[in-house]
Design a protein around this motif. Structure first.
Motif, short mmCIF file in Angstrom:
data_model
loop_
_atom_site.label_atom_id
_atom_site.label_comp_id
_atom_site.label_asym_id
_atom_site.label_seq_id
_atom_site.Cartn_x
_atom_site.Cartn_y
_atom_site.Cartn_z
N ARG A 134 17.48 -8.51 53.66
CA ARG A 134 16.57 -7.70 52.83
C ARG A 134 16.82 -7.97 51.35
NH1 ARG A 134 17.24 -3.81 56.91
NH2 ARG A 134 19.10 -2.96 55.92
N TYR B 214 18.13 -10.67 50.03
CA TYR B 214 17.71 -12.04 49.75
C TYR B 214 16.19 -12.10 49.57
CZ TYR B 214 16.79 -17.01 50.52
OH TYR B 214 16.35 -18.30 50.39
N PHE B 215 15.44 -11.45 50.45
CA PHE B 215 13.98 -11.48 50.35
C PHE B 215 13.48 -10.70 49.13
CE2 PHE B 215 14.16 -12.56 54.98
CZ PHE B 215 13.61 -13.82 54.83
N GLN B 216 14.18 -9.66 48.76
CA GLN B 216 13.82 -8.94 47.54
C GLN B 216 14.01 -9.85 46.32
OE1 GLN B 216 16.27 -5.42 47.64
NE2 GLN B 216 14.78 -4.26 48.87
N GLN B 217 15.11 -10.62 46.31
CA GLN B 217 15.33 -11.57 45.22
C GLN B 217 14.23 -12.63 45.21
OE1 GLN B 217 19.27 -13.03 45.95
NE2 GLN B 217 20.28 -11.30 44.93
N LEU B 218 13.87 -13.13 46.41
CA LEU B 218 12.80 -14.13 46.47
C LEU B 218 11.48 -13.57 45.95
CD1 LEU B 218 13.31 -15.97 49.89
CD2 LEU B 218 13.61 -16.89 47.60
N ASN B 219 11.16 -12.33 46.35
CA ASN B 219 9.93 -11.70 45.86
C ASN B 219 9.96 -11.53 44.34
OD1 ASN B 219 8.53 -11.46 48.26
ND2 ASN B 219 9.41 -9.45 48.73
N GLN B 220 11.10 -11.16 43.83
CA GLN B 220 11.23 -11.00 42.38
C GLN B 220 11.05 -12.34 41.68
OE1 GLN B 220 14.90 -9.19 41.18
NE2 GLN B 220 14.36 -9.16 39.01
N ARG C 223 9.40 -14.94 42.83
CA ARG C 223 7.99 -15.31 42.97
C ARG C 223 7.13 -14.59 41.93
NH1 ARG C 223 4.94 -12.57 47.52
NH2 ARG C 223 5.20 -11.02 45.92
N ASP C 224 7.39 -13.27 41.80
CA ASP C 224 6.62 -12.50 40.82
C ASP C 224 6.85 -13.01 39.40
OD1 ASP C 224 5.64 -10.97 42.90
OD2 ASP C 224 7.00 -9.27 42.53
N GLU C 225 8.09 -13.34 39.09
CA GLU C 225 8.40 -13.88 37.75
C GLU C 225 7.70 -15.23 37.54
OE1 GLU C 225 12.65 -14.01 37.39
OE2 GLU C 225 12.84 -11.82 37.38
#
Length: 178
Positions: free
Chosen positions: A126, A128-134, A136-138
């Protein structure tokens, strides 16, 4: 009911050895012992039966009825063997149950450890995926911002070119594609 009926006979049987009974009383006592033995067998009181058989053997020996004493002795040993077998079976069953309980406890502990490991991995995933989403958003934010200015310049330039060119020219058509 069995204990109340048997206890007086055991006391009676034990007193057989202490007192010298005449032949008639000995035969009556043997009959009482046989009756008590049958009652104890019916009620599955094997420990009382062994006590009665011991006294019965002594009574037969006192009567010099060695054949019946021997038969009672064999019955006594068969009963004792059955008691030992029952105790052995009960102990074996208890050991098997203890072993199965230990195996079940070990398996439950193992399952708990696995569940904890899965929960830790799940939490890591979770994060790791939150970091990936962040990230991606950046990235999308930066890409949108970086592309917005050049696109606005291109759009403005095409708008100005279109206004200066005649409507029927091929250039207008190419500019519209842009």
């Amino acid at each position: 009911m069995c204990e109340a009926a048997i206890s007086p006979s055991v006391g009676c049987c034990l007193s057989l050895k202490e007192h010298k009974w005449n032949r008639q009383k000995e035969e009556k006592a043997v009959e009482i012992l046989k009756t008590r033995k049958a009652i104890s067998r019916e009620n599955l009181s094997s420990y009382v039966s062994t006590d009665i058989l011991k006294v019965l053997i002594q009574a037969y020996e006192a009567q010099e009825n060695y054949e019946r004493a021997f038969q009672s002795f064999k019955t006594l040993h068969e009963l004792q063997d059955a008691q030992l077998e029952a105790e052995r079976s009960a102990r074996l069953y208890a050991l098997e149950q203890s072993y199965q309980m230990k195996v079940a406890r070990d398996e439950a502990a193992s399952q708990r450890r696995r569940a904890e490991e899965i929960e830790v991995r799940s939490q890591q995933d979770r994060e790791y995926f939150q970091q990936l989403n962040q990230l991606r958003d950046e990235f999308l934010s930066a890409a949108t911002h970086d592309l917005k200015n050049p696109l606005a310049s291109i759009r403005t330039s095409t708008y100005l070119l279109r206004r200066k060119l005649p409507d029927n020219s091929d250039f207008v058509r190419h500019i519209d594609m842009i």
